[in-house]
Design a protein around this motif. Structure first.
Motif, PDB file in Angstrom:
ATOM      1  N   VAL A 106       0.834  -1.206   0.000  1.00  0.00           N
ATOM      2  CA  VAL A 106       0.000   0.000   0.000  1.00  0.00           C
ATOM      3  C   VAL A 106       0.873   1.261   0.000  1.00  0.00           C
ATOM      4  N   LEU A 107       0.516   2.192  -0.874  1.00  0.00           N
ATOM      5  CA  LEU A 107       1.234   3.472  -0.934  1.00  0.00           C
ATOM      6  C   LEU A 107       0.465   4.560  -0.192  1.00  0.00           C
ATOM      7  N   GLY A 108      -0.824   4.377  -0.079  1.00  0.00           N
ATOM      8  CA  GLY A 108      -1.649   5.352   0.620  1.00  0.00           C
ATOM      9  C   GLY A 108      -3.107   5.008   0.428  1.00  0.00           C
ATOM     10  N   SER A 109      -3.975   5.670   1.156  1.00  0.00           N
ATOM     11  CA  SER A 109      -5.407   5.427   0.971  1.00  0.00           C
ATOM     12  C   SER A 109      -6.144   6.744   1.149  1.00  0.00           C
ATOM     13  N   ALA A 110      -7.342   6.793   0.625  1.00  0.00           N
ATOM     14  CA  ALA A 110      -8.105   8.039   0.738  1.00  0.00           C
ATOM     15  C   ALA A 110      -9.584   7.730   0.942  1.00  0.00           C
ATOM     16  N   ARG A 111     -10.237   8.559   1.712  1.00  0.00           N
ATOM     17  CA  ARG A 111     -11.686   8.437   1.956  1.00  0.00           C
ATOM     18  C   ARG A 111     -12.374   9.725   1.530  1.00  0.00           C
ATOM     19  N   ASP A 125     -13.949  14.077  -9.058  1.00  0.00           N
ATOM     20  CA  ASP A 125     -12.491  14.155  -9.265  1.00  0.00           C
ATOM     21  C   ASP A 125     -11.739  13.233  -8.296  1.00  0.00           C
ATOM     22  N   ARG A 126     -12.071  11.938  -8.396  1.00  0.00           N
ATOM     23  CA  ARG A 126     -11.373  10.974  -7.512  1.00  0.00           C
ATOM     24  C   ARG A 126      -9.884  10.958  -7.817  1.00  0.00           C
ATOM     25  N   LEU A 127      -9.555  10.970  -9.115  1.00  0.00           N
ATOM     26  CA  LEU A 127      -8.133  10.883  -9.481  1.00  0.00           C
ATOM     27  C   LEU A 127      -7.349  12.106  -9.012  1.00  0.00           C
ATOM     28  N   GLY A 128      -8.027  13.238  -8.928  1.00  0.00           N
ATOM     29  CA  GLY A 128      -7.356  14.458  -8.462  1.00  0.00           C
ATOM     30  C   GLY A 128      -6.790  14.262  -7.055  1.00  0.00           C
ATOM     31  N   VAL A 129      -7.477  13.438  -6.232  1.00  0.00           N
ATOM     32  CA  VAL A 129      -6.987  13.182  -4.876  1.00  0.00           C
ATOM     33  C   VAL A 129      -5.936  12.065  -4.879  1.00  0.00           C
ATOM     34  N   LEU A 130      -6.143  11.080  -5.752  1.00  0.00           N
ATOM     35  CA  LEU A 130      -5.273   9.898  -5.713  1.00  0.00           C
ATOM     36  C   LEU A 130      -3.933  10.131  -6.439  1.00  0.00           C
ATOM     37  N   ALA A 166       3.929  10.779  -5.682  1.00  0.00           N
ATOM     38  CA  ALA A 166       4.912  10.887  -4.589  1.00  0.00           C
ATOM     39  C   ALA A 166       5.761   9.626  -4.487  1.00  0.00           C
ATOM     40  N   THR A 167       5.405   8.603  -5.267  1.00  0.00           N
ATOM     41  CA  THR A 167       6.140   7.334  -5.168  1.00  0.00           C
ATOM     42  C   THR A 167       7.418   7.416  -5.993  1.00  0.00           C
ATOM     43  N   GLU A 168       8.513   7.374  -5.298  1.00  0.00           N
ATOM     44  CA  GLU A 168       9.808   7.543  -5.962  1.00  0.00           C
ATOM     45  C   GLU A 168      10.502   6.202  -6.141  1.00  0.00           C
ATOM     46  N   SER A 169      11.308   6.096  -7.156  1.00  0.00           N
ATOM     47  CA  SER A 169      12.259   4.993  -7.253  1.00  0.00           C
ATOM     48  C   SER A 169      13.641   5.658  -7.255  1.00  0.00           C
ATOM     49  N   ALA A 170      14.708   4.848  -7.326  1.00  0.00           N
ATOM     50  CA  ALA A 170      16.062   5.431  -7.290  1.00  0.00           C
ATOM     51  C   ALA A 170      16.264   6.409  -8.447  1.00  0.00           C
ATOM     52  N   GLN A 171      15.511   6.185  -9.557  1.00  0.00           N
ATOM     53  CA  GLN A 171      15.708   7.026 -10.756  1.00  0.00           C
ATOM     54  C   GLN A 171      14.712   8.190 -10.827  1.00  0.00           C
ATOM     55  N   ASP A 194     -16.374   6.093  -2.724  1.00  0.00           N
ATOM     56  CA  ASP A 194     -15.570   7.244  -2.289  1.00  0.00           C
ATOM     57  C   ASP A 194     -14.352   6.839  -1.452  1.00  0.00           C
ATOM     58  N   ALA A 195     -13.916   5.579  -1.563  1.00  0.00           N
ATOM     59  CA  ALA A 195     -12.750   5.149  -0.772  1.00  0.00           C
ATOM     60  C   ALA A 195     -11.860   4.250  -1.607  1.00  0.00           C
ATOM     61  N   ALA A 196     -10.562   4.476  -1.500  1.00  0.00           N
ATOM     62  CA  ALA A 196      -9.639   3.674  -2.323  1.00  0.00           C
ATOM     63  C   ALA A 196      -8.279   3.524  -1.667  1.00  0.00           C
ATOM     64  N   TYR A 197      -7.638   2.396  -1.979  1.00  0.00           N
ATOM     65  CA  TYR A 197      -6.226   2.218  -1.653  1.00  0.00           C
ATOM     66  C   TYR A 197      -5.434   2.441  -2.930  1.00  0.00           C
ATOM     67  N   VAL A 198      -4.268   3.050  -2.791  1.00  0.00           N
ATOM     68  CA  VAL A 198      -3.302   3.103  -3.886  1.00  0.00           C
ATOM     69  C   VAL A 198      -2.211   2.115  -3.486  1.00  0.00           C
ATOM     70  N   ALA A 199      -1.878   1.180  -4.393  1.00  0.00           N
ATOM     71  CA  ALA A 199      -0.918   0.141  -4.020  1.00  0.00           C
ATOM     72  C   ALA A 199      -0.057  -0.213  -5.215  1.00  0.00           C
ATOM     73  N   MET A 200       1.027  -0.940  -4.937  1.00  0.00           N
ATOM     74  CA  MET A 200       1.886  -1.353  -6.055  1.00  0.00           C
ATOM     75  C   MET A 200       2.250  -2.820  -5.931  1.00  0.00           C
ATOM     76  N   ALA A 201       2.600  -3.403  -7.086  1.00  0.00           N
ATOM     77  CA  ALA A 201       2.940  -4.823  -7.136  1.00  0.00           C
ATOM     78  C   ALA A 201       4.206  -5.008  -7.949  1.00  0.00           C
ATOM     79  N   ASP A 202       5.109  -5.834  -7.427  1.00  0.00           N
ATOM     80  CA  ASP A 202       6.268  -6.260  -8.207  1.00  0.00           C
ATOM     81  C   ASP A 202       5.756  -7.418  -9.082  1.00  0.00           C
TER      82      ASP A 202
END
Ligand SMILES: C[S@@+](CC[C@H](N)C(=O)[O-])C[C@H]1O[C@@H](n2cnc3c(N)ncnc32)[C@H](O)[C@@H]1O
Length: 356
Positions: A73-78, A84-89, A95-100, A158-166
């Motif tokens: 999980v990178l973050g969540s929003a309610r 404009d859901r994407l405007g919040v997400l 904000a998710t950074e990698s080394a590059q 109106d609620a979502a998790y932002v997450a990432m997967a390898d």
């Protein structure tokens, strides 16, 4: 509107199995610092596991029985604004950074858990998915060569998790569910369980190496033949053991011997490559039977279902897997065990075992 970013994991599971999924994650977490805890609502189809070790645990999807997918999980929003859901997400994503620099994604999936309530979110997911991919492309955050996939999990409108997967260590299907089409010639819907097991529990190379035309298999509890059908479709010879009837077309294939016998007593005259078993029986009894075949070298590979009890389902799974491992160890053999509650499994799990 509120946005938060704890260090946590998001696991999808079959609705009703959130407790087992949480127990498993706690067990894994206990092997590290053990500082984690689960947030789960029964019937929701997902578990959030809050732990400072989220990154270390994120790669364990394959080892978990009750998790269909495991995301970091990178973050969540309610209280997301409907217009404009994407405007919040998006700020969470950017904000998710990698080394590059800003992380780039091979793809982005907007999904919802497998619960009755969340299923109604499917049209919204589709619409948001198209919009999200469009925005990411514009911002040059899509890179097909990236090993990271972005997931938005909507748990309400109106609620979502932002997450990432390898992508190397997570399920390659939206929602962790491979969508299989029922093969019209197959004699029962159970056929999808074995097809899914072969897809989820083995990788492509293993399917090619370990399931070759001409190999011999035994199917215990075979009637009417859905599992046998999958093996015959791969040109294996099958001894189908069941007092019930077998599908006539399968018998006409010339690859099937129908044996009306008790699956607990039957043994082949010569060792076979594969044993599959879908008998509705007590899980420990099935596990002991599988252990006996593998330990005595009567089969090399096995796929079997363990029907779960009403209570202590996680404990029963652990007990059955340990029973097989201990029996093989006592016989001086090594065993590799992979177990999952598949999408087509209800109150059961499916296990792959390989003895060497
Ligand atoms: C869930 S059905 C199997 C469906 C089958 N895998 C398919 O894909 O069509 C369970 C089967 O196990 C058989 N069965 C249960 N106990 C058995 C036993 N002791 N020996 C042989 N077959 C048994 C039943 O007759 C039943 O046909």
């Amino acid at each position: 509107m509120s946005v938060s970013s704890p260090s946590s994991l998001l696991a999808y599971c079959r609705p009703g199995f959130e407790g087992e999924c949480a127990q498993e994650l706690s067990g894994r977490d206990a092997l590290l610092a053990g500082a984690g805890y689960a947030r789960a609502a029964r019937g929701s189809g997902f578990v959030e596991f809050v732990t400072p070790d989220a990154e270390a645990l994120a790669g364990s999807w394959r080892d978990l029985v009750f998790a269909r997918q495991l995301l970091q999980v990178l973050g969540s929003a309610r209280d997301l604004p409907p217009k404009d859901r994407l405007g919040v997400l998006l700020p969470i994503i950017e904000a998710t950074e990698s080394a590059q620099g800003p992380r780039r994604w091979c793809d982005a999936w907007v999904e919802a858990p497998d619960s009755d309530a969340a299923r109604e979110l499917a049209p919204l997911c589709r619409g948001l998915n198209a919009a999200l991919v469009g925005v990411l492309k514009k911002k040059q955050l899509i890179d097909r060569a990236s090993r990271w996939r972005l997931h938005l999990c909507l748990t309400a409108t109106d609620a979502a998790y932002v997450a990432m997967a390898d992508i190397a260590h997570t399920a390659p299907w939206p929602g962790g569910i491979p969508r299989l089409k029922f093969p019209r010639a197959a004699p029962s819907r159970s056929t999808l369980k074995l097809e899914e097991a072969l897809l989820v529990l083995l990788d492509e190379g293993e399917r090619e190496r370990w399931l070759k035309p001409g190999m011999r298999a035994v199917d215990l509890g075979a009637s009417p033949g859905g599992w046998t059908w999958q093996l015959v479709a791969r040109s294996l010879h099958v001894a189908a053991v069941d007092n019930g009837p077998m599908d006539a077309d399968l018998l006409a294939s010339g690859l099937v011997d129908h044996l009306r016998a008790d699956g607990f007593r039957y043994r082949p005259q010569k060792p076979v490559d594969w044993l599959v078993c879908d008998m509705v029986e007590q899980p420990r009894r099935v596990a002991a039977l599988m252990a006996d075949w593998l330990a005595t070298g009567q089969c090399r590979y096995a796929i079997f279902n363990l029907k779960l009890p009403m209570k202590k389902r996680h404990d029963e799974v652990q007990l059955c897997l340990a029973l097989v491992a201990d029996a093989l160890a006592a016989a001086g053999k090594r065993v590799e065990l992979r177990a999952k509650q598949l999408y087509h499994d209800r109150e059961e799990i499916t296990v792959f075992a390989r003895a060497s």
